[in-house]
Enzyme design. Structure first.
Site, mmCIF file in Angstrom:
data_model
loop_
_atom_site.group_PDB
_atom_site.id
_atom_site.type_symbol
_atom_site.label_atom_id
_atom_site.label_comp_id
_atom_site.label_asym_id
_atom_site.label_seq_id
_atom_site.Cartn_x
_atom_site.Cartn_y
_atom_site.Cartn_z
ATOM 1 N N GLU A 64 -8.569 60.843 27.614
ATOM 2 C CA GLU A 64 -8.386 62.142 28.316
ATOM 3 C C GLU A 64 -7.308 62.018 29.035
ATOM 4 O O GLU A 64 -6.570 63.056 28.997
ATOM 5 C CB GLU A 64 -9.662 62.434 29.211
ATOM 6 N N HIS A 119 -13.834 62.978 31.412
ATOM 7 C CA HIS A 119 -13.333 63.994 32.204
ATOM 8 C C HIS A 119 -13.484 63.744 33.687
ATOM 9 O O HIS A 119 -12.436 63.896 34.316
ATOM 10 C CB HIS A 119 -13.631 65.344 31.744
ATOM 11 N N GLU A 167 -4.343 76.122 33.379
ATOM 12 C CA GLU A 167 -4.107 77.088 34.410
ATOM 13 C C GLU A 167 -3.957 78.543 33.638
ATOM 14 O O GLU A 167 -3.943 79.548 34.578
ATOM 15 C CB GLU A 167 -2.982 76.702 35.332
ATOM 16 N N THR A 205 -8.564 85.048 32.541
ATOM 17 C CA THR A 205 -8.108 86.413 32.237
ATOM 18 C C THR A 205 -7.755 87.346 33.651
ATOM 19 O O THR A 205 -6.968 88.279 33.655
ATOM 20 C CB THR A 205 -9.196 87.077 31.469
ATOM 21 N N ASP A 246 2.599 73.816 40.686
ATOM 22 C CA ASP A 246 1.541 73.683 39.506
ATOM 23 C C ASP A 246 2.033 73.087 38.326
ATOM 24 O O ASP A 246 1.364 73.182 37.215
ATOM 25 C CB ASP A 246 1.460 75.496 38.892
ATOM 26 N N HIS A 281 -2.609 68.837 24.459
ATOM 27 C CA HIS A 281 -3.796 67.900 24.626
ATOM 28 C C HIS A 281 -4.602 67.407 23.546
ATOM 29 O O HIS A 281 -4.986 66.234 23.341
ATOM 30 C CB HIS A 281 -4.596 68.478 25.775
ATOM 31 N N GLU A 282 -4.870 68.361 22.739
ATOM 32 C CA GLU A 282 -5.707 68.260 21.578
ATOM 33 C C GLU A 282 -4.907 67.561 20.808
ATOM 34 O O GLU A 282 -5.280 66.555 19.810
ATOM 35 C CB GLU A 282 -6.311 69.516 21.006
#
Length: 953
Positions: A472, A540, A501, A505, A495, A448-449
């Site tokens: 975006e 976004h 995703e 943690t 997914d 993405h970045e």
């Protein structure tokens, strides 16, 4: 009676408006509050359907999209000259009067397989750059011949400016831009300074850029100022692009240059080159250009890692493996830097002093390199490079094999920074903490970045409003596509459409994901009109409407063909100010060019139809409010109400005229009346008590405070100041407002007695004193303050200044309070916002006390049942109206500014004023329970009202 509360909308764009509307208009119209000021280039026209079709532009004679051409041009001339020659030869089609390099400058030419050439040309008017005025010429060159196949973009033929010489000096423009940004980063509260600090003022610096024309109507000449600094609330970097009207000095447009994975925290868009001070750019060749190493990703997968051993024998996380064997010092370099513990603000648009590559002791990277995110960042950056090279022949982000830099592990105010961003030259990944891993831990985040970098070097979609949402969306699309390919995941995986995703943690993918390209978002059900402070105009919030359309195409056409179509649309059709409708046209045209069959084209158009991206989609958004004035076309100014009247600024339909002030009845009866002079200045911050109308007239040398009786009569200048103002309020003979002091970087409340001509500052205006957020009633001015106590330590409070006696009464505010916000004063009491919570969770209480400070009560609590995320308020004798903003790491509709109403004694708890989906900005109390505000639900900014609250939504 009433009290007015002129407040900002949100932190990083608080006084921006609601970025909605279509295409070019979605950015420029009001640059925030309205999106109607400039017609979209082809927002209401279906995509070209036949060979050699031209889609006409709106508000310009130049077509926005031409396809199906095969027109010969010079094969020997440089590509840009051949493109300009075509436009000149076909003047009857393009209507571009001057095709010389002076007014149609080349931004570069890209080449693709099959001899395809794409030339991007920048429009200038009398040598001055036109924002978003970019035109693309597509050509093919083979067998010694060159032909133009099509064109697209925005070239504005209606521009007609008498002069391109600014009246406002560069110094004044910088001061006003800095003042505007400082006002936006108050989070709605005056806050206590950090422990040990003597001041809580924001520290921002303005840098003047080029004089720029905003293509609204016949054109608006502006000075472009980039304001940078650090958000005083959370330590994240700030970069605001501010456009100051070159005649009046009013900030007519402002948006953030931040390009984050999420919607808050640091971001980017800076143009300062990191490579300029990066040692890698001059790295000497060592004996081992490529050292084979290995490491373990967060997910437990062991992967190969390419390292570099310098001439001193030290290993560094630099990958030279993609360089040609016969030219080892030329070609791509992928470098990953250890930025753990560095502030995110120090890495946005600049190179942090002393930052170094990760330097492992051995080629086998240990657990620390996994947990830091270094392994994932380094490995994934290579996968992104390979994806663009293998699928499209693209050589790095800039298509010139430019170096790829990743900074891993930044923090914000010493705390975990749960975000990532592209700053125009490099990727920066937050350290993460708590529920989140370091943000390079998911390949789709890295993809993405880095795709933001590809967008920057292709269509350069402006990161605000619909163009920002498309920016975006494309970053999400390719980020996910790269993730699936790199990790061997199928599109059939439930997914497959999730982003981020793998960052959590403890939570599973669906609970952790920050966005889902299969969320089914549509314009009719999910598009949200948001301010430029509210997610930079919804970049976004609204992105999955467009990315969902693209993802559907990928599912139905197959990954390879869909990726080719989207990339071609981005690289050869889209231009900076395109909105959703323009984006649809670009994708459809690219699909045709690449040979899509009728059945495949039907899939493409059906996908956009399913997500509501069809001509005129903005008109289908409904409201539960009464519209007092539609399409007000304003930015950076709100609405005032009182005594059954409202006062609001308004621009013309295309937004090219400076704002004028209009007066009307809050009942909706009768026609609004123009009350300000049409003198070329910006007339803003209008307010009324039902008897007098006041406003600020922004001129090149001063801001003049103007007043006129509601019933008619002479307009008088009652005060003047050289710097920015805000929060203008009036009641009876008295006017008060907040004035920005550029010398000290603080604000002070100033008052005027219109009857006697007396002026003054409620707090004396000394550098150690800060005041703002005023309200006025019967000659008494309530305001918030930050002033030194007996020990010289700054303490927050709320005071009431009696302008007749020059005495001050303090309200019962705890001296340990963390923040105080907007005041509202009525016949018998004072209301204010108070934040006592050291956790800074965004919730704040609404307090009230008698005018003498006695009988304090809590109207809404800071926590528990009936609590609100209070941001601003206004009040009448019958109701208190509270604007709320729910803080969120990831934006949703319920985080947008909404209005609540509560009884003055707090009984019964708060109720929603309106269930409208869009942002509800600048709410102000009239008489009784009536509230007026600027609403973005319909796709435009409308002045609306409700006579009583809606209740629950």
């Amino acid at each position: 009676m009433r009290s007015s509360a002129r407040r900002a909308v949100r932190s990083s764009g608080a006084r921006g408006g609601i970025a909605v509307g279509q295409g070019v208009a979605a950015l420029l119209a009001a640059a925030g509050l309205v999106m109607t000021a400039l017609p979209a280039a082809h927002a209401d026209t279906a995509p070209a359907a036949a060979a050699s079709d031209a889609t006409p532009g709106t508000g310009t004679d130049t077509p926005s999209l031409v396809t199906g051409l095969n027109e010969q041009v010079s094969a020997t001339a440089p590509a840009a000259d051949a493109a300009r020659g075509h436009l000149k030869a076909k003047a009857g089609r393009y209507h571009i009067a001057d095709t010389s390099a002076k007014d149609l400058a080349s931004l570069g030419t890209t080449t693709e397989k099959g001899g395809k050439e794409t030339v991007r040309l920048q429009q200038k008017y009398k040598g001055v750059e036109v924002l978003g005025g970019q035109y693309v010429v597509r050509m093919t060159k083979k067998d010694g011949k060159r032909a133009v196949t099509g064109t697209s973009g925005n070239y504005f033929t209606e521009l007609k400016l008498d002069t391109v010489t600014p009246k406002v000096s560069e110094k004044t423009a910088v001061e006003r831009a800095v003042g505007a940004v400082a006002a936006q980063f108050d989070r709605g509260l005056l806050r206590a300074p950090a422990k040990g600090a003597k001041s809580a003022k924001a520290d921002f610096t303005g840098t003047a850029g080029a004089v720029t024309i905003l293509p609204q109507g016949s054109g608006v000449l502006t000075r472009h100022i980039t304001v940078t600094g650090t958000d005083p609330a959370d330590g994240s970097p700030v970069q605001q692009e501010v456009y100051i009207d070159a005649h009046s000095g009013f900030p007519v447009m402002q948006y953030s240059g931040i390009q984050t994975f999420g919607a808050t925290g640091a971001a980017a868009g800076a143009t300062q080159g990191a490579a300029a001070s990066d040692p890698a750019s001059t790295l000497p060749a060592g004996d081992e250009l490529v050292v084979k190493g290995s490491g373990v990703r967060y997910n437990g997968q062991k992967v190969d890692i390419n390292l570099y051993r310098d001439i001193k024998g030290s290993l560094q996380m630099i990958d030279y493996s993609r360089r040609a064997a016969d030219s080892p010092l030329d070609g791509p370099m992928i470098a990953t830097y250890d930025a753990r513990g560095r502030e995110a603000s120090s890495a946005s648009g600049v190179w942090p002093v002393g930052v170094k590559y990760f330097q492992p002791a051995t080629p086998e990277l240990g657990e620390d390199y996994t947990n830091s995110g270094a392994v994932d960042a380094h490995w994934a950056a290579g996968k992104v490079y390979d994806y663009y090279k293998n699928h499209f022949g693209r050589k790095s982000l800039d298509d010139k094999d430019g170096f790829i830099y990743s900074l891993v592990g930044v923090v914000s105010n010493g705390r975990p920074y749960n975000n990532a961003f592209w700053d125009g030259t490099k990727m920066v990944y937050g350290q993460g903490g708590g529920d989140y891993r370091t943000f390079s831990a998911d390949t789709d985040v890295v993809g993405h970045e880095m795709t933001h970098g590809v967008v920057t070097h292709t269509a350069n979609l402006v990161y605000a409003g619909q163009s920002g949402a498309m920016n975006e969306a494309i970053a999400d699309y390719f980020g996910n596509a790269i993730d699936l390919e790199a990790n061997g995941q199928s599109m059939d995986d439930p997914d497959a459409g999730l982003l981020g995703e793998d960052l959590c943690t403890t939570l599973g993918p669906r609970e952790c994901a920050l966005r889902d390209l299969n969320d089914g978002a549509t314009t009719a059900k999910n598009f949200i009109g948001a301010t430029y402070g509210g997610d930079n105009g919804g970049v976004h919030l609204n992105s999955t409407i467009f990315s969902g359309s693209l993802w559907d195409i990928r599912q139905d056409l197959g990954a390879e063909f869909a990726d080719q179509i989207v990339y071609r649309a981005l690289s050869a059709y889209m231009t900076p100010l395109d909105g959703f409708t323009e984006g649809r046209a670009a994708v459809v045209a690219a699909a045709k060019e690449l040979g899509a069959t009728k059945a495949q084209l039907k899939i493409v158009t059906r996908s956009f139809d399913a997500h509501g991206i069809v001509p005129g989609w903005e008109k289908a958004l409904g409201v539960d409010t009464d519209t007092l004035m539609s399409k007000v076309n304003i930015y950076n100014t709100g609405v005032g109400a009182g005594g059954g009247k409202y006062a609001v600024s308004r621009s013309n339909e295309d937004g090219s005229e400076p704002y004028s002030v209009w007066l009307g009845n809050t009942s909706g009866k009768g026609r609004p009346e123009l009350v300000s002079a049409n003198n070329g200045d910006y007339n803003v911050y209008a307010n009324t008590d039902g008897k007098t109308v006041v406003w600020a007239d922004y001129g090149p040398d001063a801001v003049r405070i103007m007043a006129r009786p509601v019933k008619g009569g002479l307009t008088k200048m009652i005060d003047g100041i050289g710097s920015n103002i805000s929060g203008l309020v009036v009641d009876g003979d008295y006017v008060a407002y907040t004035a920005f002091n550029p010398q000290y970087g603080v604000t002070n409340v100033r008052y005027v007695n219109m009857k006697t001509g007396e002026t003054g500052l409620v707090d004396g205006g000394r550098p150690a004193r800060v005041s703002g957020l005023p309200s006025v009633k019967d000659g008494k001015i309530a305001y918030v303050k930050l002033a030194p106590d007996a020990n010289g330590d700054p303490v927050l409070g709320v005071d009431v200044f009696d302008a007749a006696t020059h005495t001050t009464t303090s309200m019962p505010v705890d001296p340990e309070v963390m923040g105080v916000g907007q005041t509202a004063i009525t016949d018998d009491g004072v209301f204010w916002i108070e934040d006592d919570d050291v956790t800074d969770d965004g919730q704040a209480a609404v307090r009230r006390a008698n005018l003498d400070g006695t009988n304090p009560i809590t109207v809404t609590p800071e926590a528990g049942e009936g609590s609100l995320y209070a941001y601003s308020l206004s009040a009448s004798d019958d109701a208190v109206n509270v604007s709320t903003i729910l803080p969120a790491t990831w934006w949703a509709n319920d985080t947008m500014m909404k209005l609540y109403q509560v009884a003055p004694d707090g009984k019964g708890g708060p109720q929603r004023v309106s269930c409208n989906r869009g942002e509800q900005a600048y709410g102000d109390s009239d008489e009784g329970q009536r509230v007026v505000w600027l609403d973005g639900t319909t796709g435009y900014t409308n002045l609306v009202k409700r006579d009583r609250p809606a209740g629950k939504c």
